[in-house]
Write an enzyme that holds these catalytic residues in place. Structure first.
Site, PDB file in Angstrom:
ATOM      1  N   GLN A 153      65.769  23.475  98.031  1.00 34.28           N
ATOM      2  CA  GLN A 153      66.878  22.647  98.525  1.00 34.28           C
ATOM      3  C   GLN A 153      66.844  21.221  97.994  1.00 34.28           C
ATOM      4  O   GLN A 153      67.856  20.530  98.021  1.00 34.28           O
ATOM      5  CB  GLN A 153      66.913  22.654 100.051  1.00 34.28           C
ATOM      6  CG  GLN A 153      65.740  21.961 100.714  1.00 34.28           C
ATOM      7  CD  GLN A 153      65.756  22.113 102.238  1.00 34.28           C
ATOM      8  OE1 GLN A 153      65.528  23.194 102.759  1.00 34.28           O
ATOM      9  NE2 GLN A 153      66.036  21.026 102.945  1.00 34.28           N
ATOM     10  N   CYS A 159      68.987  22.932 104.460  1.00 35.11           N
ATOM     11  CA  CYS A 159      68.344  24.191 104.829  1.00 35.11           C
ATOM     12  C   CYS A 159      69.336  25.193 105.398  1.00 35.11           C
ATOM     13  O   CYS A 159      69.277  26.382 105.114  1.00 35.11           O
ATOM     14  CB  CYS A 159      67.254  23.922 105.857  1.00 35.11           C
ATOM     15  SG  CYS A 159      67.879  23.131 107.350  1.00 35.11           S
ATOM     16  N   HIS A 296      65.088  22.786 111.483  1.00 34.59           N
ATOM     17  CA  HIS A 296      65.082  23.475 110.199  1.00 34.59           C
ATOM     18  C   HIS A 296      65.631  24.887 110.371  1.00 34.59           C
ATOM     19  O   HIS A 296      65.444  25.488 111.417  1.00 34.59           O
ATOM     20  CB  HIS A 296      63.638  23.518 109.677  1.00 34.59           C
ATOM     21  CG  HIS A 296      63.501  23.893 108.245  1.00 34.59           C
ATOM     22  ND1 HIS A 296      64.289  23.352 107.239  1.00 34.59           N
ATOM     23  CD2 HIS A 296      62.669  24.763 107.616  1.00 34.59           C
ATOM     24  CE1 HIS A 296      63.927  23.872 106.074  1.00 34.59           C
ATOM     25  NE2 HIS A 296      62.950  24.731 106.277  1.00 34.59           N
ATOM     26  N   ASN A 313      61.408  30.416 103.180  1.00 35.62           N
ATOM     27  CA  ASN A 313      61.823  29.018 103.272  1.00 35.62           C
ATOM     28  C   ASN A 313      62.638  28.650 102.025  1.00 35.62           C
ATOM     29  O   ASN A 313      62.792  29.482 101.116  1.00 35.62           O
ATOM     30  CB  ASN A 313      60.575  28.133 103.419  1.00 35.62           C
ATOM     31  CG  ASN A 313      60.896  26.769 104.002  1.00 35.62           C
ATOM     32  OD1 ASN A 313      62.055  26.410 104.196  1.00 35.62           O
ATOM     33  ND2 ASN A 313      59.866  25.987 104.264  1.00 35.62           N
TER      34      ASN A 313
END
Ligand SMILES: *[C@@H]1O[C@H](CO)[C@@H](O)[C@H](O)[C@H]1NC(C)=O
Ligand SMILES: *[C@@H]1O[C@H](CO)[C@@H](O)[C@H](O)[C@H]1NC(C)=O
Ligand SMILES: *[C@@H]1O[C@H](CO)[C@@H](O)[C@H](O)[C@H]1NC(C)=O
Ligand SMILES: *[C@@H]1O[C@H](CO)[C@@H](O)[C@H](O)[C@H]1NC(C)=O
Ligand SMILES: *[C@@H]1O[C@H](CO)[C@@H](O)[C@H](O)[C@H]1NC(C)=O
Ligand SMILES: *[C@@H]1O[C@H](CO)[C@@H](O)[C@H](O)[C@H]1NC(C)=O
Length: 344
Positions: A153, A159, A296, A313
């Site tokens: 990102q 996110c 997040h 992630n």
């Protein structure tokens, strides 16, 4: 220039360290190791600073982080390890600012949605949901090649765009049998707010809002709307070939429901990632689960035999386990607070 000085300095310390008879030189050895690690890290990540004072500042932060990593890893009672990554010269405050979103309120059960839809995808290897959480065998959507590569990102709290495209990518593959396709995070970053859905661009948003946006407007392939990592004007492209999902499911927030939902497709989850900066491997269990800051969003792709969660992630493959983190079973880091996915 500074690196030449550093080398001389390092040689001097090495010379000093090798001549010590006692073990009191442990800290000197540590410093040499830390400086060596720093130089290697700079090279690996191709880090360049504008001038030597900025470098001195960043080096001090790196060394401070290095000590925390060493200290954590030297305690064998921890169930997970820490390690350096591209965030190693950031303070905790900078990490929070660039990688996380402002905390949202933890509200159990989100919208109490309904996830009892039918799983009909012929490519779905997990069609039979387990009866109870206790006997649910492990699962991992990566093994069904249903997950796109880990993305990055950058210095933007986007996110939520990565979590929502990840949900769209896997769902379209599993349910529609469509080829696995990267979808456009940038379209979501640029267009969701202007289309009447809640979002604050690089300062945060809601993956579930992004899915509702995609239902109305479609989502373009990444190749047609590439990621630039900052919010800009929405570039509507009526010729682009978009995917239109049909229905968001707000999963009633319990670990059991998440396992049931996972047997249909990967799901988006909102977590407290405050302490994730240097996660490297093992089962992360350092959140205060009674006091979480949901800051997040990530993709839940499965769980292991102990029902620890397997999470993708969006901080690149250099972070964690090739971009993934294993989170302790149950409602760790708020993971069960606001799960969402697609049901059609
Ligand atoms: C010196 O310190 C190292 C690590 O700190 C330790 O492993 C080693 O046993 C020590 N050696 C002596 C002679 O005390
Ligand atoms: C969920 O949806 C199913 C099928 O559409 C329906 O039979 C069921 O009653 C719904 N449950 C809730 C809690 O709304
Ligand atoms: C689920 O799909 C099966 C097989 O297509 C069908 O028999 C069943 O009625 C469906 N159940 C629901 C709740 O739609
Ligand atoms: C996924 O694949 C890996 C590597 O082949 C294997 O070790 C693991 O058991 C598999 N997990 C599941 C849940 O199928
Ligand atoms: C998606 O993008 C990644 C790079 O971010 C690329 O490696 C991959 O081949 C793309 N396509 C698929 C289907 O994952
Ligand atoms: C618009 O869509 C066309 C074809 O689908 C694509 O080639 C082009 O790159 C797109 N342009 C933008 C700005 O997204």
């Amino acid at each position: 220039m500074p690196s030449k000085i550093l080398t001389l300095f390092t040689l001097f310390i090495l010379g000093f360290a090798c001549c010590q008879q006692s073990n009191s030189s442990g800290s000197v050895t540590d410093l040499v190791n830390a400086l060596t690690t720093y130089n290697l890290w700079k090279k690996t990540h191709n880090v360049k600073y504008e001038d030597s004072s900025i470098e001195a500042y960043r080096k001090a932060i790196f060394l401070d982080n290095h000590n925390k990593i060493i200290e954590h890893n030297s305690d064998p009672s921890h169930s997970y390890t820490l390690g350096h990554n591209h965030l190693s010269d950031m303070t905790h405050e900078e990490f929070s600012l660039y990688q996380l979103n402002p905390a949202r309120t933890a509200s159990k059960s989100s919208k109490g949605g309904n996830n009892s839809g039918n799983s009909s995808g012929s490519s779905n290897p997990y069609v039979d949901p387990p009866i109870t959480t206790k006997n649910a065998p492990p699962m991992d959507w990566r093994n069904a090649s249903a997950i796109t590569p880990v993305k990055q990102q950058g210095k933007c709290g986007s996110c939520w765009t990565f979590a929502s495209t990840a949900v769209l990518e896997s769902f379209s593959f599993i349910k529609n049998g469509a080829p696995l396709t990267n979808f456009s995070e940038q379209q979501i970053l640029d267009c969701v707010y202007g289309s009447g859905y809640y979002s604050n661009g690089c300062n945060g948003g809601f993956g579930s809002e992004a899915l509702n946006y995609a239902i109305q407007n479609g989502i373009a392939p990444l190749s047609q709307y590439p990621y630039v990592g900052k919010q800009q004007g929405c570039k509507y492209n009526s010729t682009s070939n978009r995917y239109y999902p049909k229905q968001v499911s707000y999963i009633i927030a319990t670990p059991y429901n998440m396992i049931k939902a996972l047997w249909k497709a990967p799901i988006g989850v909102v977590v407290d990632a405050t302490k994730w900066q240097f996660y490297r491997s093992g089962v992360f269990n350092s959140c205060d689960n009674n006091n979480v800051n949901l800051n997040h969003e990530v993709l839940l792709v499965g769980y292991d035999a102990n029902h620890n969660w397997i999470i993708k992630n969006s901080w690149g493959v250099g972070w964690g386990q090739q971009g993934y983190i294993t989170l302790a079973a149950g409602d760790s880091c708020g993971i069960a607070d606001q799960p969402y996915g697609l049901s059609a």
